[in-house]
Design a protein around this motif. Structure first.
Motif, PDB file in Angstrom:
ATOM      1  N   MET A 261     -31.032  -1.159  13.718  1.00  0.00           N
ATOM      2  CA  MET A 261     -30.679  -2.096  12.667  1.00  0.00           C
ATOM      3  C   MET A 261     -30.470  -1.340  11.341  1.00  0.00           C
ATOM      4  SD  MET A 261     -32.585  -5.583  11.357  1.00  0.00           S
ATOM      5  CE  MET A 261     -32.761  -6.225  12.997  1.00  0.00           C
ATOM      6  N   GLN A 262     -31.279  -0.314  11.124  1.00  0.00           N
ATOM      7  CA  GLN A 262     -31.131   0.455   9.898  1.00  0.00           C
ATOM      8  C   GLN A 262     -29.802   1.206   9.864  1.00  0.00           C
ATOM      9  OE1 GLN A 262     -34.745   2.770   9.866  1.00  0.00           O
ATOM     10  NE2 GLN A 262     -35.890   1.194   8.769  1.00  0.00           N
ATOM     11  N   LYS A 263     -29.353   1.690  11.017  1.00  0.00           N
ATOM     12  CA  LYS A 263     -28.041   2.359  11.067  1.00  0.00           C
ATOM     13  C   LYS A 263     -26.933   1.372  10.733  1.00  0.00           C
ATOM     14  CE  LYS A 263     -28.567   6.318  14.093  1.00  0.00           C
ATOM     15  NZ  LYS A 263     -28.092   6.976  15.305  1.00  0.00           N
ATOM     16  N   ARG A 264     -27.005   0.184  11.334  1.00  0.00           N
ATOM     17  CA  ARG A 264     -25.981  -0.834  11.034  1.00  0.00           C
ATOM     18  C   ARG A 264     -26.017  -1.191   9.551  1.00  0.00           C
ATOM     19  NH1 ARG A 264     -27.779  -3.528  15.984  1.00  0.00           N
ATOM     20  NH2 ARG A 264     -28.888  -4.930  14.597  1.00  0.00           N
ATOM     21  N   PHE A 265     -27.221  -1.309   8.993  1.00  0.00           N
ATOM     22  CA  PHE A 265     -27.385  -1.586   7.569  1.00  0.00           C
ATOM     23  C   PHE A 265     -26.646  -0.528   6.734  1.00  0.00           C
ATOM     24  CE2 PHE A 265     -30.008  -0.384   3.831  1.00  0.00           C
ATOM     25  CZ  PHE A 265     -29.786  -1.488   3.036  1.00  0.00           C
ATOM     26  N   CYS A 266     -26.859   0.745   7.087  1.00  0.00           N
ATOM     27  CA  CYS A 266     -26.194   1.839   6.363  1.00  0.00           C
ATOM     28  C   CYS A 266     -24.684   1.766   6.511  1.00  0.00           C
ATOM     29  CB  CYS A 266     -26.694   3.184   6.874  1.00  0.00           C
ATOM     30  SG  CYS A 266     -28.405   3.534   6.448  1.00  0.00           S
ATOM     31  N   GLU A 267     -24.219   1.451   7.698  1.00  0.00           N
ATOM     32  CA  GLU A 267     -22.775   1.387   7.936  1.00  0.00           C
ATOM     33  C   GLU A 267     -22.122   0.266   7.126  1.00  0.00           C
ATOM     34  OE1 GLU A 267     -22.861   1.163  12.185  1.00  0.00           O
ATOM     35  OE2 GLU A 267     -23.327   3.312  12.367  1.00  0.00           O
ATOM     36  N   PHE A 268     -22.802  -0.865   7.025  1.00  0.00           N
ATOM     37  CA  PHE A 268     -22.257  -1.958   6.209  1.00  0.00           C
ATOM     38  C   PHE A 268     -22.293  -1.599   4.721  1.00  0.00           C
ATOM     39  CE2 PHE A 268     -23.228  -4.624  10.018  1.00  0.00           C
ATOM     40  CZ  PHE A 268     -21.921  -5.048  10.242  1.00  0.00           C
ATOM     41  N   LEU A 269     -23.338  -0.894   4.304  1.00  0.00           N
ATOM     42  CA  LEU A 269     -23.374  -0.426   2.911  1.00  0.00           C
ATOM     43  C   LEU A 269     -22.200   0.510   2.644  1.00  0.00           C
ATOM     44  CD1 LEU A 269     -27.070   0.421   1.977  1.00  0.00           C
ATOM     45  CD2 LEU A 269     -25.615  -1.322   0.978  1.00  0.00           C
ATOM     46  N   ALA A 270     -21.914   1.398   3.615  1.00  0.00           N
ATOM     47  CA  ALA A 270     -20.813   2.352   3.456  1.00  0.00           C
ATOM     48  C   ALA A 270     -19.464   1.653   3.366  1.00  0.00           C
ATOM     49  CB  ALA A 270     -20.816   3.342   4.615  1.00  0.00           C
TER      50      ALA A 270
ATOM     51  N   ALA B 115     -35.252 -10.900   7.808  1.00  0.00           N
ATOM     52  CA  ALA B 115     -36.271 -10.748   6.768  1.00  0.00           C
ATOM     53  C   ALA B 115     -36.218 -11.918   5.796  1.00  0.00           C
ATOM     54  CB  ALA B 115     -36.067  -9.437   6.016  1.00  0.00           C
ATOM     55  N   LYS B 116     -37.404 -12.358   5.354  1.00  0.00           N
ATOM     56  CA  LYS B 116     -37.468 -13.462   4.398  1.00  0.00           C
ATOM     57  C   LYS B 116     -36.988 -13.024   3.022  1.00  0.00           C
ATOM     58  CE  LYS B 116     -41.052 -16.068   6.700  1.00  0.00           C
ATOM     59  NZ  LYS B 116     -42.232 -16.866   6.555  1.00  0.00           N
ATOM     60  N   ASN B 117     -37.224 -11.761   2.666  1.00  0.00           N
ATOM     61  CA  ASN B 117     -36.768 -11.199   1.392  1.00  0.00           C
ATOM     62  C   ASN B 117     -35.868  -9.997   1.685  1.00  0.00           C
ATOM     63  OD1 ASN B 117     -38.225 -12.976  -0.274  1.00  0.00           O
ATOM     64  ND2 ASN B 117     -40.086 -11.780   0.046  1.00  0.00           N
ATOM     65  N   PRO B 118     -34.595 -10.233   2.004  1.00  0.00           N
ATOM     66  CA  PRO B 118     -33.729  -9.116   2.372  1.00  0.00           C
ATOM     67  C   PRO B 118     -33.543  -8.095   1.256  1.00  0.00           C
ATOM     68  CG  PRO B 118     -32.453 -11.147   2.140  1.00  0.00           C
ATOM     69  CD  PRO B 118     -33.888 -11.512   2.049  1.00  0.00           C
ATOM     70  N   GLU B 119     -33.641  -8.541  -0.010  1.00  0.00           N
ATOM     71  CA  GLU B 119     -33.487  -7.601  -1.126  1.00  0.00           C
ATOM     72  C   GLU B 119     -34.616  -6.579  -1.117  1.00  0.00           C
ATOM     73  OE1 GLU B 119     -33.916 -10.938  -1.656  1.00  0.00           O
ATOM     74  OE2 GLU B 119     -31.907 -11.627  -2.131  1.00  0.00           O
ATOM     75  N   VAL B 120     -35.836  -7.060  -0.870  1.00  0.00           N
ATOM     76  CA  VAL B 120     -36.996  -6.172  -0.868  1.00  0.00           C
ATOM     77  C   VAL B 120     -36.925  -5.217   0.320  1.00  0.00           C
ATOM     78  CG1 VAL B 120     -39.518  -6.114  -0.672  1.00  0.00           C
ATOM     79  CG2 VAL B 120     -38.414  -7.872  -2.062  1.00  0.00           C
ATOM     80  N   THR B 121     -36.576  -5.751   1.482  1.00  0.00           N
ATOM     81  CA  THR B 121     -36.474  -4.916   2.679  1.00  0.00           C
ATOM     82  C   THR B 121     -35.398  -3.859   2.504  1.00  0.00           C
ATOM     83  OG1 THR B 121     -37.150  -6.809   4.017  1.00  0.00           O
ATOM     84  CG2 THR B 121     -36.158  -4.951   5.185  1.00  0.00           C
ATOM     85  N   ALA B 122     -34.250  -4.244   1.946  1.00  0.00           N
ATOM     86  CA  ALA B 122     -33.158  -3.291   1.719  1.00  0.00           C
ATOM     87  C   ALA B 122     -33.604  -2.192   0.762  1.00  0.00           C
ATOM     88  CB  ALA B 122     -31.936  -4.009   1.161  1.00  0.00           C
ATOM     89  N   TYR B 123     -34.307  -2.579  -0.268  1.00  0.00           N
ATOM     90  CA  TYR B 123     -34.807  -1.591  -1.236  1.00  0.00           C
ATOM     91  C   TYR B 123     -35.746  -0.600  -0.545  1.00  0.00           C
ATOM     92  CZ  TYR B 123     -37.299   0.375  -5.221  1.00  0.00           C
ATOM     93  OH  TYR B 123     -37.859   1.244  -6.120  1.00  0.00           O
ATOM     94  N   LYS B 124     -36.657  -1.122   0.272  1.00  0.00           N
ATOM     95  CA  LYS B 124     -37.612  -0.254   0.972  1.00  0.00           C
ATOM     96  C   LYS B 124     -36.887   0.672   1.956  1.00  0.00           C
ATOM     97  CE  LYS B 124     -41.614  -3.311   0.670  1.00  0.00           C
ATOM     98  NZ  LYS B 124     -42.531  -4.191   1.407  1.00  0.00           N
ATOM     99  N   TRP B 125     -35.917   0.125   2.670  1.00  0.00           N
ATOM    100  CA  TRP B 125     -35.167   0.932   3.631  1.00  0.00           C
ATOM    101  C   TRP B 125     -34.425   2.065   2.937  1.00  0.00           C
ATOM    102  CZ3 TRP B 125     -32.506  -2.579   7.834  1.00  0.00           C
ATOM    103  CH2 TRP B 125     -33.493  -3.113   8.677  1.00  0.00           C
ATOM    104  N   GLN B 126     -33.814   1.781   1.824  1.00  0.00           N
ATOM    105  CA  GLN B 126     -33.034   2.820   1.149  1.00  0.00           C
ATOM    106  C   GLN B 126     -33.911   3.935   0.626  1.00  0.00           C
ATOM    107  OE1 GLN B 126     -30.156   0.766  -1.529  1.00  0.00           O
ATOM    108  NE2 GLN B 126     -28.754   1.998  -0.310  1.00  0.00           N
TER     109      GLN B 126
END
Length: 159
Positions: free
Chosen positions: A1-10, A26-37
């Motif tokens: 899922m993290q790879k797909r996340f990166c690909e969509f960001l790209a 995730a209930k708070n996708p902004e927070v999860t995205a921040y943590k992942w990055q």
């Protein structure tokens, strides 16, 4: 899922949209995205994607930062900048006019927050005047001792 996340960001999607497209629940996708990055492996994979790097470099080259804007405005204010205009079949160089310099000075003052202090001082003075009027009126209806008690209970106001 993290790879797909990166690909969509790209591809240029926002963090929240990239999380949704990657299939996150995730209930708070902004927070999860921040943590992942902030994860080293995610950051490394994201940087390895050529589209992301190109888009980021293009974006940075198109957008002037605050320091660059201040430099340009300062050059205009000082009359150091000139512009080339097409007049008929000829081109001519012209320096900033007095009005251009005033506009540049005004923009620099706004960028540096110099007008905010003036506004705050006016509001502060208005509040002081209002309180003085209030206590003057109170003294007509309430004993001076009661006004003193009320005044002592109000926190000191010293901007």
């Amino acid at each position: 899922m993290q790879k797909r996340f990166c690909e969509f960001l790209a591809q240029g999607h926002s963090q929240t949209e990239a999380m949704r497209l990657a299939g996150s629940k995730a209930k708070n996708p902004e927070v999860t995205a921040y943590k992942w990055q902030r994860l080293a492996k995610v950051d490394e994979y994201l940087k390895s994607l050529p589209k992301h790097q190109q888009k980021e470099e293009e974006r940075r080259s198109r957008i002037a930062d605050a320091a660059e804007r201040q430099e340009v405005l300062t050059r205009i204010l000082r009359g150091e900048d000139s512009a080339t205009f097409v007049v008929g079949l000829d081109t001519t160089k012209d320096t900033p006019t007095h009005a251009d310099k005033l506009r540049a000075a005004d923009m620099l003052a706004k960028m540096n927050g110099e007008y905010t202090l003036n506004i705050n001082m006016k509001v502060t003075q208005y509040a002081k005047d209002w309180l003085e009027d209030l206590f003057t009126i109170l003294e007509e209806y309430v004993s001076p001792e009661t006004v003193d008690v009320i005044a002592s209970r109000i926190r000191s106001f010293n901007p």
